[in-house]
Design an enzyme around this catalytic site. Structure first.
Site, PDB file in Angstrom:
ATOM      1  CG  ASN A  70     179.945  78.523  96.954  1.00 55.45           C
ATOM      2  OD1 ASN A  70     180.271  77.338  96.863  1.00 55.45           O
ATOM      3  ND2 ASN A  70     180.836  79.502  97.061  1.00 55.45           N
ATOM      4  CD1 TRP A  71     175.220  74.667  99.979  1.00 58.13           C
ATOM      5  CD2 TRP A  71     175.132  72.449  99.686  1.00 58.13           C
ATOM      6  NE1 TRP A  71     173.903  74.276 100.098  1.00 58.13           N
ATOM      7  CE2 TRP A  71     173.830  72.925  99.921  1.00 58.13           C
ATOM      8  CE3 TRP A  71     175.319  71.087  99.465  1.00 58.13           C
ATOM      9  CZ2 TRP A  71     172.717  72.065  99.951  1.00 58.13           C
ATOM     10  CZ3 TRP A  71     174.226  70.232  99.491  1.00 58.13           C
ATOM     11  CH2 TRP A  71     172.932  70.728  99.736  1.00 58.13           C
ATOM     12  CE  LYS A  72     181.699  79.935 100.510  1.00 57.17           C
ATOM     13  NZ  LYS A  72     182.251  81.103 101.148  1.00 57.17           N
ATOM     14  CG  HIS A 104     184.168  81.658  95.491  1.00 57.11           C
ATOM     15  ND1 HIS A 104     184.959  81.844  96.598  1.00 57.11           N
ATOM     16  CD2 HIS A 104     182.894  81.900  95.882  1.00 57.11           C
ATOM     17  CE1 HIS A 104     184.179  82.170  97.619  1.00 57.11           C
ATOM     18  NE2 HIS A 104     182.929  82.218  97.218  1.00 57.11           N
ATOM     19  CD  GLU A 156     185.669  80.715 100.068  1.00 60.09           C
ATOM     20  OE1 GLU A 156     185.250  79.623  99.645  1.00 60.09           O
ATOM     21  OE2 GLU A 156     185.017  81.437 100.851  1.00 60.09           O
ATOM     22  CD  GLU A 208     180.371  85.461  96.229  1.00 56.32           C
ATOM     23  OE1 GLU A 208     179.359  85.025  96.788  1.00 56.32           O
ATOM     24  OE2 GLU A 208     181.418  84.811  96.122  1.00 56.32           O
ATOM     25  N   GLY A 231     181.592  85.200 104.488  1.00 58.81           N
ATOM     26  CA  GLY A 231     181.748  84.394 105.688  1.00 58.81           C
ATOM     27  C   GLY A 231     182.106  85.190 106.925  1.00 58.81           C
ATOM     28  CB  SER A 289     177.509  88.016 105.307  1.00 56.76           C
ATOM     29  OG  SER A 289     178.815  87.575 105.654  1.00 56.76           O
ATOM     30  N   GLY A 292     176.552  81.520 100.727  1.00 54.74           N
ATOM     31  CA  GLY A 292     177.367  80.456 101.303  1.00 54.74           C
ATOM     32  C   GLY A 292     176.700  79.867 102.536  1.00 54.74           C
ATOM     33  N   GLY A 293     177.143  80.316 103.709  1.00 52.87           N
ATOM     34  CA  GLY A 293     176.697  79.752 104.982  1.00 52.87           C
ATOM     35  C   GLY A 293     175.189  79.573 105.116  1.00 52.87           C
TER      36      GLY A 293
HETATM   37  P1  PGA Z   1     178.796  83.580 102.649  1.00 50.36           P
HETATM   38  O1  PGA Z   1     179.576  83.086 101.340  1.00 50.36           O
HETATM   39  O2  PGA Z   1     177.350  83.738 102.268  1.00 50.36           O
HETATM   40  O3  PGA Z   1     179.006  82.497 103.665  1.00 50.36           O
HETATM   41  O4  PGA Z   1     179.398  84.876 103.046  1.00 50.36           O
HETATM   42  C1  PGA Z   1     179.252  83.577 100.074  1.00 50.36           C
HETATM   43  C2  PGA Z   1     180.149  82.984  99.039  1.00 50.36           C
HETATM   44  O5  PGA Z   1     181.339  82.799  99.295  1.00 50.36           O
HETATM   45  O6  PGA Z   1     179.706  82.672  97.907  1.00 50.36           O
END
Ligand code: PGA
Length: 249
Positions: free
Chosen positions: A9-11, A94, A96, A166, A172, A212, A233-234
Site C-alpha cells: 500500500n503505497w499511500k 483503511h 487512514e 491492521e 507507520g 510495520s 506500507g513503508g
Molecule cells: P506500514 O503501513 O507498513 O507503513 O505500517 C501499513 C498500512 O497502512 O497498510
C-alpha cells in the site's frame, strides 16, 4: 491451502517515474511461488502501472474508490473508471480513510457493494486503535467493523474478499503487533466469520496482517497459522524489501 498475498500500500508516495522504475525493477526479479503480489500506487499512476505489469504476475490495486459509478462528485474516482483502465482490486476501509476522510461503516458498506457489483476483489481493512486495545475492547471493535460492512454479504460474495487486520497503533509507527497478538486476532476474525457463515467459508478467506511489517519481522508473523500474508506500507516502497517480505513464507 489458502491464497497467500503480499500487498504494498503505497499511500501518497511515489510519482509516475518512481512507480514505473519500481515495477521495471520488480519485473526483472524472480517472484516467489504461491504468493500473489499486489501493488497499490496513487490514482495518477494506476494506468501506467497496470500497463507495465500486463504480462506479469503482479496485480495493481487502487487504494480507494467512490461508492457511486459516476456523477457530480468532484475529486472522486469510480470503480467503473478503475475497471476501464484494467484495475480490478481495491483496498477499502483503511484506517487512514476512516480517520482522516471520515469513512463510516455505512459508507464502507456502500463502497463494498459497489465494488462487488463491479466485480472487484476487495482488500478490506479492519483494526483497533491503541485506546481500544488498552481498554481490552479490540475484539469488539474489529467484530463491529466486520459485522457492519461485510456480514450482509452472501457466501458467494466472500470469494472476492480479503481481510486485512491492521492495528492502528502499529501503522507507520515501527511498532508491530507480536506474532501472537496477530495470530490471536486473525483466529478471532476467522471464528467470527465462521459463526456468521460456516467453517468452510471461514477457512477460505485470506487474512493479511498490516502494521510495520518489514523484511526483519515478516517471517515470524507469516509463520502464524491464520496469517496469510501482509498489507505493507513503508517497507513496500523498496523493491528488495518488498520481495524479501514476499519471500518470507
Ligand atoms: P506500514 O503501513 O507498513 O507503513 O505500517 C501499513 C498500512 O497502512 O497498510
Amino acid at each position: 491451502m489458502r491464497k497467500r498475498i503480499v500487498a504494498g500500500n503505497w499511500k501518497m508516495n511515489n510519482n509516475l517515474d518512481e512507480t514505473t522504475a519500481f515495477l521495471d525493477e520488480l519485473k526483472n526479479q524472480t517472484f516467489p511461488e504461491n504468493v500473489s503480489l499486489v501493488i497499490a500506487p496513487a490514482f495518477t499512476n494506476l494506468y501506467a502501472a497496470a500497463q507495465s505489469v500486463k504480462a506479469h504476475a503482479v496485480t495493481i490495486a487502487a487504494q480507494n474508490m467512490h461508492q457511486n459509478d459516476q456523477g457530480a462528485f468532484t475529486g472522486e474516482v469510480s470503480g467503473k473508471m478503475l475497471k476501464n483502465i484494467g484495475i480490478t482490486t481495491v483496498i477499502l476501509g483503511h484506517s487512514e480513510r476512516r480517520a482522516y476522510f471520515g469513512e463510516t461503516h455505512e459508507l464502507l458498506t456502500e463502497k463494498v457493494n459497489t465494488a462487488l457489483a463491479n466485480d472487484f476483489q476487495i482488500i478490506f481493512c479492519v483494526g483497533e486503535e491503541l485506546k481500544d486495545r488498552k481498554e481490552e475492547n479490540h475484539f469488539n471493535v474489529v467484530k463491529k467493523q466486520l459485522k457492519e460492512s461485510l456480514f450482509h454479504l452472501t457466501n458467494a460474495d466472500w470469494a472476492s474478499i480479503v481481510v486485512a487486520y491492521e492495528p492502528v497503533w502499529a501503522i507507520g509507527t515501527g511498532e508491530t503487533a507480536t506474532p501472537q497478538q496477530a495470530q490471536e486476532m486473525h483466529q478471532f476474525i476467522r471464528s467470527t466469520i465462521e459463526n456468521q457463515y460456516d467453517a468452510a467459508l471461514s477457512q477460505q478467506v485470506p487474512i493479511l496482517y498490516g502494521g510495520s511489517v518489514n523484511p526483519g519481522n515478516a517471517a515470524e508473523i507469516f509463520s502464524m497459522a491464520d496469517v496469510d500474508g501482509g498489507l505493507v506500507g513503508g517497507a513496500s516502497l523498496k523493491v528488495n524489501d518488498f520481495l524479501k517480505i514476499a519471500n518470507s513464507f
